[in-house]
Design a protein around this motif. Sequence first.
Motif, PDB file in Angstrom:
ATOM      1  N   GLY A 229      50.018  43.962 -47.179  1.00 34.24           N
ATOM      2  CA  GLY A 229      49.176  44.480 -46.106  1.00 34.24           C
ATOM      3  C   GLY A 229      49.553  45.916 -45.774  1.00 34.24           C
ATOM      4  O   GLY A 229      50.337  46.558 -46.488  1.00 34.24           O
ATOM      5  N   THR A 230      48.994  46.431 -44.702  1.00 30.86           N
ATOM      6  CA  THR A 230      49.282  47.790 -44.253  1.00 30.86           C
ATOM      7  C   THR A 230      50.386  47.734 -43.203  1.00 30.86           C
ATOM      8  O   THR A 230      50.293  47.002 -42.220  1.00 30.86           O
ATOM      9  N   HIS A 231      51.440  48.481 -43.449  1.00 26.53           N
ATOM     10  CA  HIS A 231      52.588  48.477 -42.551  1.00 26.53           C
ATOM     11  C   HIS A 231      52.945  49.916 -42.143  1.00 26.53           C
ATOM     12  O   HIS A 231      52.672  50.872 -42.880  1.00 26.53           O
ATOM     13  N   THR A 232      53.552  50.058 -40.995  1.00 29.01           N
ATOM     14  CA  THR A 232      53.988  51.359 -40.517  1.00 29.01           C
ATOM     15  C   THR A 232      55.471  51.526 -40.811  1.00 29.01           C
ATOM     16  O   THR A 232      56.294  50.702 -40.428  1.00 29.01           O
ATOM     17  N   GLY A 233      55.823  52.606 -41.533  1.00 25.18           N
ATOM     18  CA  GLY A 233      57.203  52.891 -41.851  1.00 25.18           C
ATOM     19  C   GLY A 233      57.693  52.098 -43.053  1.00 25.18           C
ATOM     20  O   GLY A 233      57.006  51.250 -43.612  1.00 25.18           O
ATOM     21  N   ALA A 234      58.908  52.396 -43.461  1.00 26.28           N
ATOM     22  CA  ALA A 234      59.519  51.726 -44.602  1.00 26.28           C
ATOM     23  C   ALA A 234      59.712  50.247 -44.287  1.00 26.28           C
ATOM     24  O   ALA A 234      60.017  49.873 -43.154  1.00 26.28           O
TER      25      ALA A 234
END
Length: 288
Positions: A229-234
Motif C-alpha cells: 500500500g501507500t505509506h509515509t516515510g521509510a
Amino acid sequence: DSWTDIQGATNSTYTPSRTTAGVTQYRVVLTNHTCSESSNSNAATITVTVPSVCIAPTFDPEEGTYTGTQSVVLASETTGATVYYTMTTDGSEPATPTSGSTAYSSAISVTENTRIKAIAIKDGMQASSVVDAEYVSQCETPSISPAAGTYTGTKSVTITCATDDATIYYTTNGSTPDNTKTEYTGAFDVASNQTVKAIAIKSNMANSAIASAAYLIKCETPAISPAAGTHTGAQDVTITCATDGATIYYTTDGSTPDNTKTEYTGSFKVTNSKNRRSEERFSRNAET
C-alpha cells in the motif's frame, strides 16, 4: 449297453456288495455245479433295484479368498436330504462327515481361514460323495486419511482397518510394510514429501493388500508486513513463514525469488517505491 458284473451270488435273492449309481440292469451268469464239469449258463437279464444316490452338497459362495465375513450356504438338490458337515479353522483337515456330524441348519459365518467338508444323507438312499471347500479370509485393506495429494503445511495422518483386532504396520519412505515395520498406534504428522504405505495383519487370516498414499507438502506462503500500500516515510519490512525450518528468499525489484536471491535474515527498510516478492523454501532435503 455297458454292464456291471456281480460275482459271488449263491442265493436266489442276492444283494450285491456294491452298486453303481444309475445302473438298473446287471448281467447274471449262473454256474451249474451239478454237472461233472462246470459250465456257465447263458446270460440272463434281470431288473435290480439300485438305491438312488444323494446329490452332493454345494457351497455358496464357492471356496476362495475373501475380505470380510462370508456367510456360507450348504445345499443339496436331493429333496429331503440332510446335509452334515465338519470344519476346522486351524489349517488341519476336517474329519469325514457322517450322520453323527453337525447337521446344517443355517449359513455358516466364516471370519477366518476355514476348511469345510459336507455330505448329503437321506433314508433309503445312498449318501452323497464328500465334498470340501477352503476359505481364505483376508484382512481388509487399511484406509489412509487424508487422501494422497498436495497439501500446504503439516498434515496429521490416520490409518484405520475394518477388520476387528487387526494390527496395522506402516512405512513413510515408500518401502513395503510388514510386521517388522512401525506398528500404528495413533495419528502421526507428515511435514515433508512422503509416501505412506500400510498393511493389516491378523492371526489365521491372510495379510491385507497394501494401501498407499503419496503426500507432497508445500511450505506455507510467507507473510509480508506491513501490507502492500501507500505509506509515509521509510518502512521496516518483516517476512515470516508458518512452516518450521523453512528458509525465506526475497527480492525488492519485482523479480521472481528463488534460492539464488537474497536470504531473509531479519527486517529491512523500504525507503522508496519497490515491489516486494518473497518465496520460502525448506533448508532440508524435501524428499526426506
